[in-house]
Structure formats: structure tokens, C-alpha cells
Design an enzyme around this catalytic site. Structure first.
Site, PDB file in Angstrom:
ATOM      1  N   HIS A 232       0.848  -1.193   0.000  1.00 58.61           N
ATOM      2  CA  HIS A 232       0.000   0.000   0.000  1.00 58.61           C
ATOM      3  C   HIS A 232       0.883   1.241   0.000  1.00 58.61           C
ATOM      4  CE1 HIS A 232       1.144  -0.485   4.217  1.00 58.61           C
ATOM      5  NE2 HIS A 232       0.972   0.832   4.339  1.00 58.61           N
ATOM      6  N   ASP A 234       0.838   5.171   1.838  1.00 56.25           N
ATOM      7  CA  ASP A 234       0.138   5.809   2.954  1.00 56.25           C
ATOM      8  C   ASP A 234      -0.584   7.054   2.455  1.00 56.25           C
ATOM      9  OD1 ASP A 234       1.144   3.878   4.635  1.00 56.25           O
ATOM     10  OD2 ASP A 234       2.815   5.106   5.351  1.00 56.25           O
ATOM     11  N   ARG A 299       7.389  -9.122  15.505  1.00 55.23           N
ATOM     12  CA  ARG A 299       7.904  -7.802  15.138  1.00 55.23           C
ATOM     13  C   ARG A 299       6.865  -6.744  15.510  1.00 55.23           C
ATOM     14  NH1 ARG A 299       7.341  -4.846  10.198  1.00 55.23           N
ATOM     15  NH2 ARG A 299       8.959  -3.247  10.122  1.00 55.23           N
TER      16      ARG A 299
HETATM   17  C1  LIG Z   1      -4.830   8.450   8.895  1.00 55.14           C
HETATM   18  C2  LIG Z   1      -4.889   7.188   8.519  1.00 55.14           C
HETATM   19  C3  LIG Z   1      -4.007   6.553   7.515  1.00 55.14           C
HETATM   20  C4  LIG Z   1      -4.416   5.086   7.563  1.00 55.14           C
HETATM   21  C5  LIG Z   1      -5.864   5.194   7.855  1.00 55.14           C
HETATM   22  C6  LIG Z   1      -5.854   6.188   9.021  1.00 55.14           C
HETATM   23  O1  LIG Z   1      -7.107   6.717   9.291  1.00 55.14           O
HETATM   24  C7  LIG Z   1      -5.310   5.525  10.288  1.00 55.14           C
HETATM   25  C8  LIG Z   1      -4.582   4.234   9.972  1.00 55.14           C
HETATM   26  C9  LIG Z   1      -3.707   4.341   8.731  1.00 55.14           C
HETATM   27  C10 LIG Z   1      -3.339   2.980   8.166  1.00 55.14           C
HETATM   28  C11 LIG Z   1      -2.112   2.332   8.857  1.00 55.14           C
HETATM   29  C12 LIG Z   1      -1.839   0.976   8.201  1.00 55.14           C
HETATM   30  C13 LIG Z   1      -1.852   1.032   6.670  1.00 55.14           C
HETATM   31  C14 LIG Z   1      -3.099   1.832   6.186  1.00 55.14           C
HETATM   32  C15 LIG Z   1      -3.216   1.789   4.658  1.00 55.14           C
HETATM   33  C16 LIG Z   1      -4.319   1.344   6.910  1.00 55.14           C
HETATM   34  O2  LIG Z   1      -5.075   0.448   6.569  1.00 55.14           O
HETATM   35  O3  LIG Z   1      -4.461   2.066   8.096  1.00 55.14           O
HETATM   36  C17 LIG Z   1      -3.015   3.249   6.730  1.00 55.14           C
HETATM   37  C18 LIG Z   1      -4.106   4.244   6.303  1.00 55.14           C
HETATM   38  C19 LIG Z   1      -3.677   5.038   5.077  1.00 55.14           C
HETATM   39  O4  LIG Z   1      -2.555   5.572   5.064  1.00 55.14           O
HETATM   40  O5  LIG Z   1      -4.475   5.101   4.138  1.00 55.14           O
HETATM   41  O1  LIG Z   2       5.267  -2.472   9.851  1.00 57.04           O
HETATM   42  C1  LIG Z   2       5.784  -1.889   8.918  1.00 57.04           C
HETATM   43  O2  LIG Z   2       6.982  -1.956   8.675  1.00 57.04           O
HETATM   44  C2  LIG Z   2       4.949  -1.059   7.980  1.00 57.04           C
HETATM   45  C3  LIG Z   2       3.792  -0.382   8.652  1.00 57.04           C
HETATM   46  C4  LIG Z   2       3.032   0.485   7.710  1.00 57.04           C
HETATM   47  O3  LIG Z   2       3.275   0.498   6.527  1.00 57.04           O
HETATM   48  C5  LIG Z   2       1.949   1.342   8.216  1.00 57.04           C
HETATM   49  O4  LIG Z   2       1.613   1.284   9.420  1.00 57.04           O
HETATM   50  O5  LIG Z   2       1.395   2.118   7.408  1.00 57.04           O
HETATM   51 FE   LIG Z   3       2.244   2.151   5.514  1.00 57.61          FE
END
Ligand SMILES: C=C1C[C@]23C[C@@]1(O)CC[C@H]2[C@@]12CCC[C@@](C)(C(=O)O1)[C@H]2[C@@H]3C(=O)O
Ligand SMILES: O=C(O)CCC(=O)C(=O)O
Ligand SMILES: [Fe+2]
Length: 373
Positions: A232, A234, A299
Site C-alpha cells: 500500500h 500511505d 515484530r
Molecule cells: C490516517 C490514517 C491513515 C491510515 C488510515 C488512518 O485513518 C489511520 C490508519 C492508517 C493505516 C495504517 C496501516 C496502513 C493503512 C493503509 C491502513 O489500513 O491504516 C493506513 C491508512 C492510510 O494511510 O491510508
Molecule cells: O510495519 C511496517 O513496517 C509497515 C507499517 C506500515 O506500513 C503502516 O503502518 O502504514
Molecule cells: Fe504504511
């Protein structure tokens, strides 16, 4: 009720109903079919283990004189870099890691007391992106937007305050570092504070918004067929990641494949998110990344996801557009973008396009050649 923030409203229109498998990972001798992914495409091993592979994610000492230029180069060519001498005390990194460890080692029934609601943003649960895959992820997550107090009270009825203090301190320090890194990244493009309308000095309303994501990846009996966190980008301006001393983070490098980002003592990983991609009009592309799991070691990672004030419009910066560089993306707020991500996942960035890129490249996350699942 957990304390409200505008970010918390982002998913109201897109609730996630993931059929969470509340399993105790550690008790499993083999991975159940529900968690079994196709063989992972390990195109590249740990770069430090192969002396012939020179390509590795840049490590930048923030105290060195050419840090700004190095950051610019890293953003353009990798979309990710590691920083050292960043000013976050080691003791704080250790405290937040140990608090996260305590959280994830609670019994599952306890953790579920702080479960994230389908249309909410904060709490315990699987990553939001899991809903896009038919197989489950080999991980657990805890998202914090605003105060963690209410959720932490559910988890630890007696000693939640000490955990709250650690999280608040960590958020405060990360916010400062994220602001500093934003200015270094934008500075390397020749952007100054006056080029950014929403970047007031320190006023509350001008402060960026943020989310903290705690990730836990249990040891896995068959790591080649499990996925910690699927590929993914961010939805942020930038993300600052602290990973414990077990490797697992991989980034996709054009022309090479998946490159492991090895944990370095005291180092923090910084990656370009989709909003910086938009702001820079594609000059700094957001990086596709994933987390793989380990056969013997669990981890932890702690991601600080940093963005602009959640209702400010983000669009390609005026200074970076012109007759030969038309704006590639339409304006959007962080909240709207999170909604778009919740709907289109890795096609979200492309769905923002108003103009085909002149170099003919697609957005990194929209690679048809790359198997993200
Ligand atoms: C601000 C944010 C980015 C995120 C969605 C969220 O509301 C909080 C969690 C974030 C996260 C972390 C893990 C990967 C990700 C793709 C997810 O599923 O939750 C990211 C979201 C994002 O960056 O789109
Ligand atoms: O655990 C990791 O190294 C990646 C975590 C991550 O990509 C995320 O929280 O958006
Ligand atoms: Fe990420």
C-alpha cells in the site's frame, strides 16, 4: 467516547466490516487457509546480505550539512529514507515500544474491549486495507487518533495513565519531527512557508493532523505464505516509522523489486505519502510498501501518519506548476482523500488525476505489473 477529531469522521461513509478472525496467532503450528497467501515474490533479499547489490534505502544524518539535498534526492528516487540524529530520545522510543508490546500481549478478549468500530478510526483491529483482500493479514493493529484515554481505560483499568502519558509524549515529539521533515522535504523543492497557505507558525488550527498506528506481527510458521501488511501507499504527507529490531518492512523500487529496509539502531524510516505526491505534483512519488513476517521472531512497528489539518484543500503547489508542468491532481482535503482510499484503495491516487502524466508513468500504487495482493 474517545475524544473526537475531524479525522475520526473520515470513514463514516465507508465502514469496514472485516470478518475479524480473533485468533491467538502464537498457538498455531501452521497457517490456516484463511491466512494463506500465494507465494510472496521475493525479488530481492536483505541488501546487507548480498555484497553485489548496492541499492539500499538512503540513510541520512539530520545533522549533516547536506541533509536537505540528500532528502530531496531520496524523495525523488526512492520515496523513502531513514534518518539518524533526529532528536527523538532513545528512551522514548523504548517506552513506546514496550507500551505497544504490553498492549498486544493482553488476552484477545481484553483487546476486543477496545475494538475499532466499523465506521471509526481509533481502536484495536485489523488494518483497514484488509477489506480489499480475500485472505487475512498476519498482524494486529491499534490505531490512535486524538486521545487514547477511553480505549486505554478499557484495556488497563488501573494503570492506563502511564500508557497514555507515553503515547501523548511520543505524539508530541513526532509532531515536531514531522513538521521539521515536511519543511526539509518541501524546502528541497524550493518551497518556503509563504508558498503554503495553511502553514501558519504554530497556531492550533494550522497544526497538522496525525494518526498513530501500532502494528504487531506475530512469528509465523510459514512466512512465505503469509502477509503482515499488504502492499500500500500511505494516505499522508509523510509517515515516520519506528521498527523494532526485526526486519520486515519492504519498499518497491522501480526496476529492482522489493527491497528490505533493515532496522538500524536509533534510526527512523520516513516515507513519502500520497498527499505529498499530490502537493509536489508527482515530483516526490509516494512509495509502495508492505510488511512481511518472520518464522521465529515477532515484530513491532509504530507508524506516525502525518498530514495537513484535515479539512484543508491539498493541490499541486503553484510554484511547481506551469505551462510545461500542468497540475496533475485535483484539490482534495485529507478527510476526503481517506474516504477515497477507503473506496478505491490503491487506485485512489490515480482517481485524483486531472491530467495524464507527461512522462507516461502511472502512479506507483496503480501498477498493473505489481501484484499487491
Ligand atoms: C490516517 C490514517 C491513515 C491510515 C488510515 C488512518 O485513518 C489511520 C490508519 C492508517 C493505516 C495504517 C496501516 C496502513 C493503512 C493503509 C491502513 O489500513 O491504516 C493506513 C491508512 C492510510 O494511510 O491510508
Ligand atoms: O510495519 C511496517 O513496517 C509497515 C507499517 C506500515 O506500513 C503502516 O503502518 O502504514
Ligand atoms: Fe504504511
Amino acid at each position: 467516547m474517545p475524544s473526537r477529531s475531524l479525522l475520526a469522521d473520515a470513514f463514516r461513509a465507508y465502514p469496514v466490516h472485516v470478518q475479524q478472525k480473533n485468533i491467538e496467532f502464537t498457538s498455531l503450528q501452521e497457517i490456516p487457509d484463511s491466512h494463506k497467501w500465494a507465494q510472496l515474490d521475493d525479488e530481492l533479499q536483505h541488501p546487507l546480505m548480498d555484497p553485489f547489490i548496492a541499492e539500499s534505502v538512503p540513510v541520512i544524518d539530520l545533522r549533516e550539512p547536506h541533509a536537505l539535498q540528500k532528502i530531496g534526492h531520496a524523495c525523488k528516487t526512492w520515496g523513502v529514507f531513514q534518518v539518524t540524529n533526529h532528536g527523538i530520545p532513545t528512551s522514548l522510543l523504548e517506552s513506546v515500544e514496550s507500551a505497544s508490546r504490553s498492549l498486544f500481549s493482553l488476552p484477545i478478549q481484553q483487546k476486543l474491549k477496545a475494538a475499532r468500530s466499523p465506521d471509526g478510526v481509533s481502536g484495536y483491529g485489523v488494518a483497514r486495507i484488509s477489506s480489499f483482500f480475500s485472505k487475512h493479514l498476519w498482524s494486529e493493529g491499534f490505531t490512535i487518533v486524538g486521545s487514547p484515554l477511553e480505549h486505554f481505560r478499557q484495556l488497563w483499568s488501573h494503570d492506563h495513565t502511564k500508557f497514555c502519558h507515553i503515547i501523548e509524549e511520543y505524539k508530541k515529539e513526532m509532531q515536531k519531527l514531522a513538521r521539521r521533515l515536511t519543511w526539509l522535504m518541501l524546502g528541497s523543492l524550493g518551497i518556503t512557508k509563504k508558498d503554503l497557505k495553511w502553514s501558519g507558525p504554530t497556531g492550533e488550527s494550522k497544526k497538522g493532523s496525525a494518526a498513530l498506528q501500532l502494528n504487531y506481527y506475530p512469528a509465523c510458521p510459514d512466512p512465505d505464505h503469509a502477509m503482515g501488511l499488504a502492499a500500500h501507499t500511505d494516505s499522508t504527507l509523510l509517515t515516520i516509522l519506528h521498527q523494532s529490531n526485526t526486519s520486515g518492512l519492504q519498499v518497491l523500487k522501480e526496476g529492482i523489486g522489493w527491497v528490505t529496509v533493515p532496522p538500524i539502531p536509533g534510526g527512523l524510516v520516513v516515507n513519502v505519502g500520497d498527499l505529498l505526491h499530490i502537493l509536489s505534483n508527482g515530483l516526490y512519488p509516494s512509495v509502495l510498501h508492505r510488511a512481511v513476517v518472520n518464522r521465529t521472531k515477532h515484530r513491532l512497528s509504530i507508524a506516525f501518519l502525518y498530514g495537513p489539518p484535515s479539512s484543508v484543500q491539498i493541490s499541486p503547489l503553484q510554484k511547481l506548476v506551469g505551462p510545461h508542468h500542468p497540475p496533475l491532481y485535483r484539490p482534495i482535503t485529507w478527510n476526503e482523500y481517506l474516504g477515497t482510499k477507503a473506496k478505491y484503495f490503491n487506485k485512489a491516487l490515480s482517481s485524483m488525476r486531472i491530467c495524464a502524466p507527461l512522462n507516461g508513468l502511472v502512479d506507483a500504487s496503480d501498477h498493473n505489473r505489481v501484484k499487491v495482493g
